[in-house]
Design a protein around this motif. Sequence first.
Motif, PDB file in Angstrom:
ATOM      1  N   GLY A  52      30.726  -8.485 -78.216  1.00  0.00           N
ATOM      2  CA  GLY A  52      29.458  -9.197 -78.065  1.00  0.00           C
ATOM      3  C   GLY A  52      29.081  -9.327 -76.599  1.00  0.00           C
ATOM      4  O   GLY A  52      29.898  -9.716 -75.767  1.00  0.00           O
ATOM      5  N   GLY A  56      28.148 -15.450 -73.394  1.00  0.00           N
ATOM      6  CA  GLY A  56      29.593 -15.700 -73.444  1.00  0.00           C
ATOM      7  C   GLY A  56      30.382 -14.431 -73.158  1.00  0.00           C
ATOM      8  O   GLY A  56      31.312 -14.427 -72.335  1.00  0.00           O
ATOM      9  N   GLU A  75      28.976  -3.864 -77.744  1.00  0.00           N
ATOM     10  CA  GLU A  75      27.733  -4.467 -78.229  1.00  0.00           C
ATOM     11  C   GLU A  75      27.139  -3.570 -79.313  1.00  0.00           C
ATOM     12  O   GLU A  75      27.009  -2.367 -79.129  1.00  0.00           O
ATOM     13  N   ARG A  76      26.766  -4.199 -80.435  1.00  0.00           N
ATOM     14  CA  ARG A  76      26.218  -3.385 -81.526  1.00  0.00           C
ATOM     15  C   ARG A  76      24.717  -3.143 -81.379  1.00  0.00           C
ATOM     16  O   ARG A  76      24.179  -2.212 -81.966  1.00  0.00           O
ATOM     17  N   GLY A  82      22.563 -10.104 -75.611  1.00  0.00           N
ATOM     18  CA  GLY A  82      22.622 -10.958 -76.805  1.00  0.00           C
ATOM     19  C   GLY A  82      21.329 -11.693 -77.098  1.00  0.00           C
ATOM     20  O   GLY A  82      20.235 -11.277 -76.716  1.00  0.00           O
ATOM     21  N   THR A  83      21.493 -12.803 -77.782  1.00  0.00           N
ATOM     22  CA  THR A  83      20.350 -13.626 -78.171  1.00  0.00           C
ATOM     23  C   THR A  83      19.585 -14.094 -76.939  1.00  0.00           C
ATOM     24  O   THR A  83      18.352 -14.022 -76.888  1.00  0.00           O
ATOM     25  N   CYS A  89      16.503 -17.436 -74.823  1.00  0.00           N
ATOM     26  CA  CYS A  89      16.113 -18.126 -73.581  1.00  0.00           C
ATOM     27  C   CYS A  89      15.018 -17.390 -72.819  1.00  0.00           C
ATOM     28  O   CYS A  89      13.990 -17.978 -72.465  1.00  0.00           O
ATOM     29  N   LYS A  93      10.959 -18.336 -72.576  1.00  0.00           N
ATOM     30  CA  LYS A  93      10.478 -18.920 -71.305  1.00  0.00           C
ATOM     31  C   LYS A  93       9.412 -18.039 -70.664  1.00  0.00           C
ATOM     32  O   LYS A  93       8.514 -18.549 -69.962  1.00  0.00           O
ATOM     33  N   GLU A 155      29.546  -0.965 -83.600  1.00  0.00           N
ATOM     34  CA  GLU A 155      29.951  -2.163 -84.355  1.00  0.00           C
ATOM     35  C   GLU A 155      31.459  -2.330 -84.231  1.00  0.00           C
ATOM     36  O   GLU A 155      32.215  -1.432 -84.611  1.00  0.00           O
ATOM     37  N   ALA A 156      31.885  -3.470 -83.710  1.00  0.00           N
ATOM     38  CA  ALA A 156      33.326  -3.677 -83.500  1.00  0.00           C
ATOM     39  C   ALA A 156      33.930  -4.492 -84.630  1.00  0.00           C
ATOM     40  O   ALA A 156      33.305  -5.424 -85.142  1.00  0.00           O
ATOM     41  N   GLY A 205      28.358 -14.604 -81.258  1.00  0.00           N
ATOM     42  CA  GLY A 205      27.116 -15.372 -81.261  1.00  0.00           C
ATOM     43  C   GLY A 205      26.744 -15.985 -82.598  1.00  0.00           C
ATOM     44  O   GLY A 205      27.593 -16.244 -83.456  1.00  0.00           O
ATOM     45  N   ASP A 373      28.450 -19.403 -78.821  1.00  0.00           N
ATOM     46  CA  ASP A 373      27.916 -20.060 -80.022  1.00  0.00           C
ATOM     47  C   ASP A 373      28.880 -20.060 -81.207  1.00  0.00           C
ATOM     48  O   ASP A 373      28.665 -20.806 -82.162  1.00  0.00           O
ATOM     49  N   ALA A 381      23.285 -21.110 -73.528  1.00  0.00           N
ATOM     50  CA  ALA A 381      23.748 -20.030 -72.662  1.00  0.00           C
ATOM     51  C   ALA A 381      24.522 -20.600 -71.470  1.00  0.00           C
ATOM     52  O   ALA A 381      25.549 -20.044 -71.062  1.00  0.00           O
TER      53      ALA A 381
HETATM   54  C1  LIG Z   1      14.721 -18.929 -79.371  1.00  0.00           C
HETATM   55  C2  LIG Z   1      15.941 -19.351 -78.570  1.00  0.00           C
HETATM   56  C3  LIG Z   1      15.772 -19.883 -77.304  1.00  0.00           C
HETATM   57  C4  LIG Z   1      16.889 -20.270 -76.553  1.00  0.00           C
HETATM   58  N1  LIG Z   1      16.690 -20.811 -75.316  1.00  0.00           N
HETATM   59  C5  LIG Z   1      17.760 -21.213 -74.584  1.00  0.00           C
HETATM   60  C6  LIG Z   1      17.578 -21.756 -73.279  1.00  0.00           C
HETATM   61  O1  LIG Z   1      16.462 -21.875 -72.783  1.00  0.00           O
HETATM   62  N2  LIG Z   1      18.672 -22.135 -72.580  1.00  0.00           N
HETATM   63  C7  LIG Z   1      19.945 -22.008 -73.096  1.00  0.00           C
HETATM   64  O2  LIG Z   1      20.919 -22.363 -72.405  1.00  0.00           O
HETATM   65  N3  LIG Z   1      20.149 -21.496 -74.335  1.00  0.00           N
HETATM   66  C8  LIG Z   1      19.090 -21.101 -75.088  1.00  0.00           C
HETATM   67  N4  LIG Z   1      19.282 -20.559 -76.332  1.00  0.00           N
HETATM   68  C9  LIG Z   1      20.663 -20.448 -76.848  1.00  0.00           C
HETATM   69  C10 LIG Z   1      21.354 -19.193 -76.288  1.00  0.00           C
HETATM   70  O3  LIG Z   1      20.558 -18.060 -76.527  1.00  0.00           O
HETATM   71  C11 LIG Z   1      22.719 -19.022 -76.952  1.00  0.00           C
HETATM   72  O4  LIG Z   1      23.456 -20.220 -76.809  1.00  0.00           O
HETATM   73  C12 LIG Z   1      23.494 -17.895 -76.312  1.00  0.00           C
HETATM   74  O5  LIG Z   1      22.799 -16.676 -76.433  1.00  0.00           O
HETATM   75  C13 LIG Z   1      24.868 -17.761 -76.968  1.00  0.00           C
HETATM   76  O6  LIG Z   1      25.558 -16.716 -76.343  1.00  0.00           O
HETATM   77  P1  LIG Z   1      26.735 -15.948 -77.107  1.00  0.00           P
HETATM   78  O7  LIG Z   1      27.304 -15.006 -76.116  1.00  0.00           O
HETATM   79  O8  LIG Z   1      27.636 -16.909 -77.757  1.00  0.00           O
HETATM   80  O9  LIG Z   1      26.035 -15.152 -78.303  1.00  0.00           O
HETATM   81  P2  LIG Z   1      24.767 -14.220 -78.413  1.00  0.00           P
HETATM   82  O10 LIG Z   1      23.870 -14.354 -77.262  1.00  0.00           O
HETATM   83  O11 LIG Z   1      24.214 -14.457 -79.768  1.00  0.00           O
HETATM   84  O12 LIG Z   1      25.379 -12.743 -78.338  1.00  0.00           O
HETATM   85  C14 LIG Z   1      26.242 -12.245 -79.321  1.00  0.00           C
HETATM   86  C15 LIG Z   1      26.187 -10.735 -79.258  1.00  0.00           C
HETATM   87  O13 LIG Z   1      27.248 -10.206 -80.033  1.00  0.00           O
HETATM   88  C16 LIG Z   1      26.799  -9.034 -80.680  1.00  0.00           C
HETATM   89  N5  LIG Z   1      27.701  -8.787 -81.815  1.00  0.00           N
HETATM   90  C17 LIG Z   1      27.926  -9.606 -82.871  1.00  0.00           C
HETATM   91  N6  LIG Z   1      28.840  -9.074 -83.687  1.00  0.00           N
HETATM   92  C18 LIG Z   1      29.214  -7.886 -83.141  1.00  0.00           C
HETATM   93  C19 LIG Z   1      30.127  -6.863 -83.527  1.00  0.00           C
HETATM   94  N7  LIG Z   1      30.865  -6.958 -84.635  1.00  0.00           N
HETATM   95  N8  LIG Z   1      30.247  -5.770 -82.737  1.00  0.00           N
HETATM   96  C20 LIG Z   1      29.498  -5.644 -81.607  1.00  0.00           C
HETATM   97  N9  LIG Z   1      28.626  -6.583 -81.199  1.00  0.00           N
HETATM   98  C21 LIG Z   1      28.488  -7.706 -81.945  1.00  0.00           C
HETATM   99  C22 LIG Z   1      25.367  -9.356 -81.054  1.00  0.00           C
HETATM  100  O14 LIG Z   1      24.611  -8.183 -81.276  1.00  0.00           O
HETATM  101  C23 LIG Z   1      24.908 -10.138 -79.821  1.00  0.00           C
HETATM  102  O15 LIG Z   1      24.313  -9.289 -78.878  1.00  0.00           O
HETATM  103  C24 LIG Z   1      18.200 -20.126 -77.092  1.00  0.00           C
HETATM  104  C25 LIG Z   1      18.368 -19.571 -78.367  1.00  0.00           C
HETATM  105  C26 LIG Z   1      17.254 -19.185 -79.104  1.00  0.00           C
HETATM  106  C27 LIG Z   1      17.456 -18.589 -80.475  1.00  0.00           C
END
Ligand SMILES: Cc1cc2nc3c(=O)[nH]c(=O)nc-3n(C[C@H](O)[C@H](O)[C@H](O)COP(=O)(O)OP(=O)(O)OC[C@H]3O[C@@H](n4cnc5c(N)ncnc54)[C@H](O)[C@@H]3O)c2cc1C
Length: 534
Positions: A52, A56, A75-76, A82-83, A89, A93, A155-156, A205, A373, A381
């Motif tokens: 991912g 994070g 990354e898939r 990511g998100t 974010c 914004k 895809e991992a 995520g 997450d 984030a």
């Molecule tokens: C609309 C919106 C607005 C936001 N605004 C803010 C903000 O302003 N400030 C803030 O701090 N936070 C904000 N957030 C929250 C923030 O986006 C998340 O907390 C953050 O992205 C989490 O990071 P992460 O690395 O845990 O997961 P993610 O960002 O969700 O990334 C996970 C990644 O893992 C990949 N993945 C999953 N499974 C696999 C697999 N098996 N193989 C390969 N890849 C895989 C996914 O494709 C994804 O790219 C917002 C969220 C949303 C939905």
Amino acid sequence: MTPSTADTTHTPQTGANDPDTADRNTTENDVQATANAAASGAPGTADVIIIGSGPGGYATALRAAELGRSVVLVERGDALGGTCLNRGCIPTKALITTARAVDAVRQAPNVGIDATITGIDFGTMVTYKNRIVRTMTEGLRGLLAHRGVVVLQGEATVTDPARRMVTIQANGGRDQVLCFRKAGVSESCGTTVNVQADDIVLATGSRPTPLPCHDFAGALIDSTQALSLVHVPATATIIGSGSIAVEFATIWSAGGCEVTMLIRHGRALSHWDRRSGTTLTRELKRRGIHIIPDTQITGVDVGVNLGATVHYTDAAGQERTIFSELALTAIGRVPNTDDAWCRALGVDMDDDGHIVTDAYGRTKASGIWAVGDITRGPGLASRAFAQGITIAERMAGHDCTPVDDDAVAQVVFSSPEAATVGCTMEQARDREDLDHVRESMYPMLSNARMLMSGSAGSMSIVSGERREQPGVEVVLGVHIVAPNASDMIGEAEQIIANRIPLDRASSLTHPHPTFSEAFGEALLLADGRPLHTR
Ligand SMILES: Cc1cc2nc3c(=O)[nH]c(=O)nc-3n(C[C@H](O)[C@H](O)[C@H](O)COP(=O)(O)OP(=O)(O)OC[C@H]3O[C@@H](n4cnc5c(N)ncnc54)[C@H](O)[C@@H]3O)c2cc1C
Ligand SMILES: NC(=O)c1ccc[n+]([C@@H]2O[C@H](COP(=O)([O-])OP(=O)(O)OC[C@H]3O[C@@H](n4cnc5c(N)ncnc54)[C@H](O)[C@@H]3O)[C@@H](O)[C@H]2O)c1
């Protein structure tokens, strides 16, 4: 370090050497050595493999590589980040930048400018948003390459947790896993790639939670779909009153949409401090957003091109319906931990599917870590970045400070903004480790810049003594609604996390005249030494 290809039709090439640091050279040599191994069919190896590329995952990758470890990041999706960078974010914004401009134009006549809004071109807003997102995701790819992180697109799955073996398969209509060692240059490396690592970091995520009574379908959309719209809906119903609900209400309302929020409790941000929620609710209404409190959603009717009819019961228990072009469900997110391979890892999970870790991100399974997450705590984030740094340093054997979830600031980028850190008065009163808890409210309109902004706001400080340090009053929580709340909350976070005594915190100066001065005045008030307030 390089992935091995299960079907060895293609020999991966090594990346370009970057002679910046000795550590980087070591990493590049590892790449070369295992590339040779890959050609002979041996499994690829890495010190760390991360699943991912959101905040994070990529923060862990960047810090681990900086510490000299060989890192593979999988990354898939097509884009990195990511998100946060693609669906969270950053795009929200970018769109909120327009809402800010709309606010400024509305305020313009009060300051002598004859300006009116004659139209909002949502197409241009979307192009602007997409350009910002692309710049950020490409920048991330460049940074990862610069640090020597190998990125695999596929895809991992963890296929052998005990040996820390990860299998990556081609996905998304591609028949090859792609490998990036240089930004923008991909190599095909087989339909399946295996990488064995010393440490695996799970960073998969989260995704939007559907309504209990209706999955996302047709005009009942989630935040990802809301960000893909190419027009502003004429009418929208937003279900929920958290960060996503309030930010989309701000964006769409600024774009001319008639927005109705159906909220479960009496105010927006109901899980925040009462004053912030009440002030923000009032300000959202003042900007034309219709808010219906104390509702319970009972059903939704959707159909292709037919809009959405949301059924709900109101505060009096009456059955009601509301029709709109779109209905956005924004009631939280669920961790991506439900795949069978994830359930078979031998890690502990809580009832919501979050992976349980220690303060440093270590799970129960040896050599398996979790970040972002998918762990319990604020889904932000900013927290994921800090967790990623901690995990990378801990994996490398460093002594580091874990993230304190109680001191992570949250911001909602509405107009005006809302920001919070630490505990509310109610939470502080319930805690047994605190004494002499009290709350002081600063009248925001006594700040000159607040007065000039044309916006109302609120600021409260919760303070008290920790039992372990009697006689020392510290700040326990800060809650702000103001145009620049996002900038002010950083200072509050430092004061709370570093447990600065209130009398010392309130003795610092703030540039004059600024919004941040309001926080300085609020600290003085809390310390019983008010200056410009009674
Ligand atoms: C609309 C919106 C607005 C936001 N605004 C803010 C903000 O302003 N400030 C803030 O701090 N936070 C904000 N957030 C929250 C923030 O986006 C998340 O907390 C953050 O992205 C989490 O990071 P992460 O690395 O845990 O997961 P993610 O960002 O969700 O990334 C996970 C990644 O893992 C990949 N993945 C999953 N499974 C696999 C697999 N098996 N193989 C390969 N890849 C895989 C996914 O494709 C994804 O790219 C917002 C969220 C949303 C939905
Ligand atoms: N600016 C930011 O930092 C920002 C912006 C957007 C999203 N995010 C993050 O994204 C995640 C998701 O945001 P979110 O706004 O969806 O969640 P949230 O947890 O912030 O808010 C969820 C809201 O939905 C309501 N709710 C829950 N179940 C409901 C139901 N069945 N019916 C009606 N209402 C219900 C809750 O009362 C709450 O108001 C959060 O972790 C948030 O921190 C952060």
